[in-house]
Design an enzyme around this catalytic site. Structure first.
Site, PDB file in Angstrom:
ATOM      1  N   ARG A 250     -69.585 -25.757  36.661  1.00 54.25           N
ATOM      2  CA  ARG A 250     -68.878 -26.426  38.428  1.00 54.25           C
ATOM      3  C   ARG A 250     -67.483 -26.163  38.188  1.00 54.25           C
ATOM      4  NH1 ARG A 250     -72.775 -27.389  40.885  1.00 54.25           N
ATOM      5  NH2 ARG A 250     -73.896 -29.139  41.336  1.00 54.25           N
TER       6      ARG A 250
ATOM      7  N   GLU B 170     -63.604 -26.414  47.236  1.00 55.42           N
ATOM      8  CA  GLU B 170     -64.875 -25.883  47.999  1.00 55.42           C
ATOM      9  C   GLU B 170     -64.379 -25.240  49.138  1.00 55.42           C
ATOM     10  OE1 GLU B 170     -68.805 -25.303  45.706  1.00 55.42           O
ATOM     11  OE2 GLU B 170     -67.472 -24.747  43.935  1.00 55.42           O
TER      12      GLU B 170
ATOM     13  N   HIS C 296     -70.401 -20.108  45.687  1.00 57.33           N
ATOM     14  CA  HIS C 296     -71.416 -21.241  44.940  1.00 57.33           C
ATOM     15  C   HIS C 296     -72.060 -20.640  45.287  1.00 57.33           C
ATOM     16  CE1 HIS C 296     -71.580 -25.384  43.466  1.00 57.33           C
ATOM     17  NE2 HIS C 296     -72.379 -24.835  42.679  1.00 57.33           N
TER      18      HIS C 296
END
Length: 327
Positions: free
Chosen positions: A232, A261, A280
């Site tokens: 993360r 993000e 991601h």
């Protein structure tokens, strides 16, 4: 059968929707609709997981909150808000197991790309430049995998298979781990950082791990090492990382996750040499959606039949506890 199952989705509904609907009275909700549809639901399938919508829509009255929440993801940091965590009647489950091997393969690909400078090769190709040059090897290089859950273990096994020296970092130190061999705890972590050619972050984001890779940790890393983050974004102090990369103390980084993000266009990370950025996607595959719904369906059947659920998250720790493999 649950009185009502709410499925939080964005764009596309889960596959096998017809089967889900046969097992439960199913209502589909967008993030905007969730505050109106969540109260009174028996269960929530969060097909969208990185969102504040669940926290914002959570009923003030605990009696109106769902008793079971399933996250279609491995990470559950978006779900660890007080109203859910503090309610002992709410069970949280996740998609543990779906992302293990895909993420391990992705990490191996990133290590090879960094060692062999594939981005540089592709840039030379784009410019039609013929520029032979040597590259690094990976056999015998040392990798510290920070995070000893199932994803970290899959990474360790794959990297060992290609000849890399692997150790782990977790809450408890040990020397006989079946996948890592040595797992470093807080007291030996700094010395392990000084020896690692690659540091791979695969830990969940919790109160204990937020910002764990800060300026002192980055300063302790071996000069010329590379950082890979598939955990993360909140695990890393991004400003400190930018400073260390810009100063040349680290040879590079491969970052799949970020504090914000999508990564803002103005972030310096986009332009630092030796940095690879991906959106991601480390665990995503073409069969991901089917695998995610398979895990949920198994738990939905268990829920309907009154049997224990799989992948129950310890809401205080923020991950599923595996008694056979300590964290």
């Amino acid at each position: 059968m649950p009185d009502r199952l709410v499925v939080l989705y964005r764009g596309n509904r889960p596959p096998a929707a017809a089967l889900i609907e046969r097992l439960a009275d199913t209502v589909y909700a967008t993030e905007e609709e969730l505050p109106y549809l969540l109260p009174g639901a028996d269960a929530l399938l969060a097909w969208v997981t990185i969102t504040p919508a669940i926290r914002d829509a959570w009923p003030d009255n605990p009696e109106k909150a769902p008793r079971w929440v399933h996250a279609a993801s491995a990470g559950v940091d978006s779900f660890l808000f007080p109203a859910l965590v503090d309610d002992p009647g709410v069970v949280l489950t996740n998609a543990r197991g779906v992302y293990d091997q895909p993420t391990a393969e992705y990490v191996l690909g990133l290590i090879l790309a960094l060692a062999k400078d594939f981005p540089g090769t592709w840039e030379h190709q784009r410019r039609r430049e013929w520029r032979p040059r040597p590259s690094d090897g990976i056999t015998g290089r040392t990798v510290l995998v920070w995070g000893t859950g199932p994803i970290g273990r899959a990474i360790a096994r794959l990297l060992r298979a290609v000849g890399m020296r692997v150790c782990g970092a977790g809450r408890k130190a040990r020397t006989d781990d079946p996948d890592f061999g040595t797992v470093h705890g807080p007291t030996t972590l700094r010395s392990a950082l000084t020896e690692a050619d690659y540091v791979v972050l695969a830990a969940p984001l919790t109160q204990d791990t937020r910002g764990m890779v800060d300026a002192p940790v980055l300063a302790a890393m071996k000069p010329g090492a590379r950082l890979i983050n598939v955990g993360r974004g909140g695990l890393v102090d991004e400003e400190a990382l930018i400073d260390h990369l810009a100063a040349g103390r680290l040879a590079g980084a491969a970052l799949d996750v970020f504090a914000q993000e999508p990564l803002p266009a103005e972030s310096p990370l986009w332009d630092i040499p030796g940095v690879m950025i991906s959106p991601h996607t480390a665990g995503e595959t073409t069969s991901e959606r089917e695998a995610l719904v398979e895990v949920f369906l198994d738990n939905l059947v268990r829920h309907v039949e009154g049997r224990p659920l799989r992948n129950v998250v310890d809401k205080r720790r923020g991950y599923v506890i595996d008694e056979t493999h300590p964290a």
